[in-house]
Scaffold this motif. Structure first.
Motif, short mmCIF file in Angstrom:
data_model
loop_
_atom_site.label_atom_id
_atom_site.label_comp_id
_atom_site.label_asym_id
_atom_site.label_seq_id
_atom_site.Cartn_x
_atom_site.Cartn_y
_atom_site.Cartn_z
N PRO A 1 0.82 -1.21 0.00
CA PRO A 1 0.00 0.00 0.00
C PRO A 1 0.86 1.27 0.00
O PRO A 1 2.03 1.26 0.38
N ARG A 2 0.25 2.36 -0.41
CA ARG A 2 0.93 3.65 -0.49
C ARG A 2 1.55 4.06 0.85
O ARG A 2 2.65 4.60 0.88
N GLU A 3 0.84 3.82 1.94
CA GLU A 3 1.31 4.32 3.23
C GLU A 3 2.62 3.68 3.69
O GLU A 3 3.28 4.19 4.60
N LEU A 4 3.02 2.57 3.04
CA LEU A 4 4.32 1.98 3.39
C LEU A 4 5.45 2.97 3.09
O LEU A 4 6.49 2.95 3.75
N LEU A 5 5.22 3.86 2.13
CA LEU A 5 6.22 4.88 1.83
C LEU A 5 6.48 5.77 3.03
O LEU A 5 7.60 6.23 3.26
N TYR A 6 5.42 6.04 3.81
CA TYR A 6 5.54 6.97 4.94
C TYR A 6 6.08 6.29 6.19
O TYR A 6 6.42 6.97 7.16
N LEU A 7 6.17 4.96 6.14
CA LEU A 7 6.70 4.20 7.28
C LEU A 7 8.11 3.68 7.01
O LEU A 7 8.72 3.07 7.89
N ALA A 8 8.61 3.93 5.81
CA ALA A 8 9.88 3.35 5.39
C ALA A 8 11.07 3.96 6.14
O ALA A 8 11.07 5.14 6.49
N ASP A 9 12.07 3.12 6.37
CA ASP A 9 13.35 3.60 6.90
C ASP A 9 14.23 4.12 5.78
O ASP A 9 15.06 5.02 5.98
#
Length: 327
Positions: A243-251
């Motif tokens: 999902p898109r929000e994985l971008l905002y949780l990425a290290d």
């Protein structure tokens, strides 16, 4: 980034001067996007000029042509040989190579006919980092674009076809208008796909993730390189649907591609990726990748192919002599 012209282009089976490699204005590909192409790099390595994964690129070019039922008369070896020749006769040590197969003049209907000429041309020229040397070092700013990658049943995404990049035009335009360097696209189902001309990688909790071929991506050769390098370095890697929000949780986030190479992403939609600096896994993969060309990473996969030497054909020798004749 503008093109710095070289001297010769392989066009219609022979080497012609750069400015003479022309096509008719009624060429089918100009009107309908009926072309397939590759981007290939020749690096000036520690042991001399060498192509990176040339055979894989030649194979993918023909696979793209096959998807579009193009009756190509050249095989992989012949295309690879022509690529060697055009780099060698131009005297290039490092080069970006663009072979393209396209329908030329002959018919104007949507479907090419038996009289429509199928052409192959190969250009080679100097070209630096696609997203800039500074981007390779410091990372780039990106946004999620409103333009989606095509659905799987719209037109083939595994083919590297000219028409596929019309959507990329709008993606880059939107990103640049809003002050970003590059875009990240979702697929028709709203999951992460890729950039306008790059594959996408996400790092979270020490694990690497990358969208699979089910996500309307091009099956990138640099993508495959990074997957193999990551595994050789002991990193856990997964291909899947995200999902898109994985971008905002990425290290960490980074792009890969022949033109882009390995580019860190420092922000998405105005949000910093961690501290906004390239992370340790991205740096390790960059080091391993560029180490192949510096002699610091063992090429145990046989990815590097030394540039062959060619004696220039008579017409090139004559042209070179004429250009250097002071009279």
């Amino acid at each position: 980034m503008s093109i710095k012209p070289s001297n010769w282009i392989w066009h219609r089976g022979t080497l012609v001067p750069w400015e003479e490699a022309t096509v008719h204005v009624l060429s089918h590909a100009l009107h309908y996007g009926t072309s397939v192409f590759e981007g290939i790099r020749c690096y000036n390595t520690s042991t001399g000029p060498a192509f990176f994964r040339l055979r894989e690129h030649s194979k993918r070019l023909l696979e793209s042509a096959s998807i579009y039922k193009m009756p190509v008369t050249y095989d992989e070896d012949q295309i690879s040989e022509a690529i060697h020749k055009v780099v060698a006769v131009n005297g290039l040590e490092g080069a970006y190579v663009r072979p393209i197969i396209f329908y030329g003049y002959g018919s104007i209907g949507v479907m090419p006919t038996a009289v429509t000429r199928l052409e192959l041309s190969i250009a080679a020229f100097e070209w630096g980092a696609y997203l800039g040397a500074k981007g390779l070092d410091e990372g780039i700013d990106t946004c999620v674009t409103s333009w989606q990658r095509a659905a799987p049943n719209t037109h083939p995404q595994l083919a590297k076809a000219g028409g596929n990049y019309l959507a990329s035009f709008f993606m880059v335009d939107e990103a640049r208008r809003h002050g970003y360097t590059e875009a990240i696209a979702l697929n028709s189902q709203g999951f992460l796909s890729e950039g306008p001309g790059e594959n996408l990688f996400i790092v979270r909790n020490g694990k690497i993730y990358t969208p699979s071929i089910h996500c309307s991506i091009l099956e990138g050769i640099t993508r495959d390189t990074v997957i193999q390098l990551a595994q050789s370095l002991g990193y856990e890697l997964e291909e899947g649907t995200y999902p898109r929000e994985l971008l905002y949780l990425a290290d960490e986030l980074f792009f890969t591609g022949t033109a882009a190479e390995i580019v860190p992403i420092r922000s998405v939609d105005g949000r910093k990726v961690k501290d906004g600096k390239p992370g340790p896994i991205t740096r390790a993969l960059q080091k391993a990748f560029f180490g192949l060309f510096k002699g610091e990473t063992e090429d145990r996969w046989g990815w590097l192919e030394p540039l062959k030497k060619f004696e220039a054909p008579p017409h090139i020798l004559e042209a070179s002599y004429a250009s250097s004749d002071p009279s």
